[in-house]
Design an enzyme around this catalytic site. Structure first.
Site, short mmCIF file in Angstrom:
data_model
loop_
_atom_site.label_atom_id
_atom_site.label_comp_id
_atom_site.label_asym_id
_atom_site.label_seq_id
_atom_site.Cartn_x
_atom_site.Cartn_y
_atom_site.Cartn_z
N ASP A 220 0.83 -1.20 0.00
CA ASP A 220 0.00 0.00 0.00
C ASP A 220 0.87 1.26 0.00
O ASP A 220 2.04 1.22 0.37
CB ASP A 220 -0.93 0.01 1.21
CG ASP A 220 -0.16 0.08 2.52
OD1 ASP A 220 0.88 -0.59 2.62
OD2 ASP A 220 -0.60 0.79 3.44
N GLU A 221 0.27 2.34 -0.40
CA GLU A 221 0.86 3.69 -0.30
C GLU A 221 2.31 3.74 -0.81
O GLU A 221 3.15 4.42 -0.23
CB GLU A 221 0.78 4.19 1.15
CG GLU A 221 -0.66 4.34 1.63
CD GLU A 221 -0.78 4.73 3.08
OE1 GLU A 221 -1.70 5.49 3.42
OE2 GLU A 221 0.05 4.25 3.90
N ALA A 222 2.55 3.05 -1.92
CA ALA A 222 3.89 3.06 -2.53
C ALA A 222 4.00 4.25 -3.47
O ALA A 222 4.27 4.11 -4.67
CB ALA A 222 4.14 1.74 -3.27
#
Length: 539
Positions: free
Chosen positions: A343-345
């Site tokens: 996530d949230e890369a």
């Protein structure tokens, strides 16, 4: 969906030999029940089928716990039950394999276990005995959790004068029960703030009471790496040396982790370890300069911002690192799954993200595990059999949801953790002293009032594996903090995962939830007294 619910209810009626479902059996006036016994329908999560009636069973100083000969798991569960009941009752409660139809009887198999599945149970209470029957030991353990809720709340006390108050009665009747979903999880973030083995065990015991069967441990993030690995030792000794706000941090040795896994397994919870990547990796990048594209290690990080870190996707050493990490953690983890985050890369390009996931997912399979990733994995190419954990919320755009639904249609399993319903770190309201509110305020009713079966429109019902309640720890640093954010919301989410959809009713649930308050008081749990719940003391 309606036909499936009808078939499920008929199955449970047949298994119990009765004709009343939980929805019909729940009393509209639970407060009017006799004060000396807890009504069978007061349980959380709501049982699938309840038929009250007959004489209650009363524990006494001659009560024995009877188990089948040759089943060490049944004997261990009986010992667990005895240890729960002895401090408050003052009774010896010996565990025996001698046959008999009196006392507390734990049975495996037989005609009454048909249709109960791996975690279902049948509990029958009468004047001579209370009997829990299950097809598998996990079902016996779930039945024990129901049994303890059917005793007065004072049974949860671990200190004080034994044998007071009493009597220790269990209402007469029958419960037949099994879960709606196979995955009923809770996640604990030990990376933002570190929690000791003892603290994790305390959380496991609390989760087990509500028939949670999975503990997802978020073991790595920007602020800390929490498990020692022989191949990359500085991950723990340096990357684990701090936490949010600059505290001392900490990490689990391999023996620590094994002890958590063992303790959870004894309570029929499976541990799923998470190593978040390619983002949320500053602790690793700070520990080893070669993992950075420029070869320079950033400083350790103690803030709470997200999306700024990334492993170097083109570098060969990145995949040597990942292979080592997954190999060592997989060897320590008997469960089926390994969570790779994803996530949230935001610092990884889409092209690099897809390439990264294409290389990492086969490594997980190589070491005998199945991939779980946050739902952003569906924006890449989920491997066959992979599972996506959905954490979107009201503001999540239709294109992102559509990717998840499309992946589900192609065979990707889905675990539901919608942030504005299931995230336990969201503030209850504007006055909450702990938590965050980026997904909004999440009161108890909002945690409860949604249906996992129709939450993702268009997703096949068989793709929904269950629900999970994540607890992120940016603002949480003590067990009291964890408990304040977990209770009373965790039981709401546990009921969504366990109970049949046709038992779902907020008015009835809030009454049953209120009855849990005295139990938490007796256990010393630091819970939030939500004004949405009519607590017995009026507070």
């Amino acid at each position: 969906m309606r036909r499936r619910r009808m078939l499920f209810s008929l199955l449970m009626v047949a298994a119990a030999g009765m004709g009343t479902t939980a929805a019909a059996a729940i009393s509209p006036h639970p407060a009017r029940a006799a004060a000396t016994t807890v009504p069978l329908d007061r349980v959380v999560p709501a049982p699938a089928s309840v038929q009250p009636g007959g004489r209650p069973y009363t524990l006494g100083d001659d009560t024995r716990i009877r188990v089948p000969a040759g089943s060490w798991e049944s004997r261990r569960i009986a010992g667990y039950l005895a240890d729960l009941l002895r401090p408050a009752t003052g009774y010896d409660l010996p565990v025996t394999t001698r046959g008999g139809n009196d006392g507390i009887v734990l049975r495996l198999g037989g005609r009454h276990a048909r249709g109960l599945g791996a975690e279902g149970y049948r509990l029958t209470s009468g004047g001579r005995a209370v009997t829990i029957t299950a097809a598998r030991p996990a079902g016996l353990f779930r039945g024990v959790q129901t049994l303890r809720q059917l005793l007065p709340a004072a049974v949860e006390r671990r200190t004080g004068r034994p044998g007071r108050p009493g009597p220790w009665r269990i209402a007469g009747g029958t419960i037949a029960d099994r879960p709606r979903y196979a995955h009923r999880g809770a996640m604990l973030d030990v990376s933002r703030h570190f929690f000791t083995v003892a603290q994790v065990k305390r959380s496991i015991d609390q989760l087990a009471q509500y028939k949670i069967n999975t503990l997802h441990l978020h073991l790595s993030d920007d602020q800390g790496w929490r498990i020692a690995l022989a191949s990359w030792p500085r991950l723990a000794t340096y990357g684990g040396s701090t936490q949010v706000g600059g505290g001392p941090g900490g990490y689990y040795t391999k023996d620590d982790y094994r002890e958590i896994v063992r303790y959870a397994a004894d309570r029929y919870l499976t541990v799923i370890p998470e190593i978040d990547m390619p983002g949320h990796t500053n602790a690793a990048l700070a520990s080893y300069a070669e993992l950075n594209c420029d070869g320079k290690a950033p400083p350790l990080y103690t803030g709470t911002s997200v999306g700024f870190s990334s492993l170097c996707v083109p570098k060969k050493v990145t995949y040597d690192f990942i292979d080592d990490v997954i190999r060592e953690i997989a060897a320590l983890t008997p469960g089926r799954y390994l969570h790779i985050g994803g996530d949230e890369a935001h610092s990884t390009s889409h092209q690099d993200y897809v390439a990264f996931m294409d290389r990492v997912q086969p490594v997980v399979a190589k070491y005998g595990k199945t991939v779980i990733g946050w739902h952003q994995l569906t924006g890449a190419r989920p491997a066959d059999g992979a599972v996506a954990q959905y954490w979107g919320y009201d503001k999540t755009g239709a294109p992102e949801r559509a990717k998840v639904v499309d992946a589900a249609k192609r065979g990707t399993g889905i675990i539901l953790s919608p942030a504005d319903h299931a995230y336990l770190d969201m503030k209850y309201d504007k006055d909450s002293p702990l938590g965050t509110n980026w997904a909004g305020y999440v009161g108890v009713r909002r945690s409860y009032d949604w249906d996992p079966g129709d939450y993702l429109e268009g997703a096949p019902g068989e793709a929904i594996l269950g629900v999970e309640a994540p607890l992120w720890s940016e603002t949480l640093s003590t067990s009291a903090h964890l408990e304040y954010m977990t209770f009373p919301r965790l039981p709401a989410l546990a009921e969504l995962g366990w109970s049949p959809a046709d038992t779902h009713d907020w008015a009835a649930f809030r009454e049953r939830l209120a009855a849990q308050g005295p139990r938490w008081d007796a256990q010393g749990i630091h819970y939030y007294r939500s004004p949405e719940v009519p607590w017995p003391d009026g507070r």
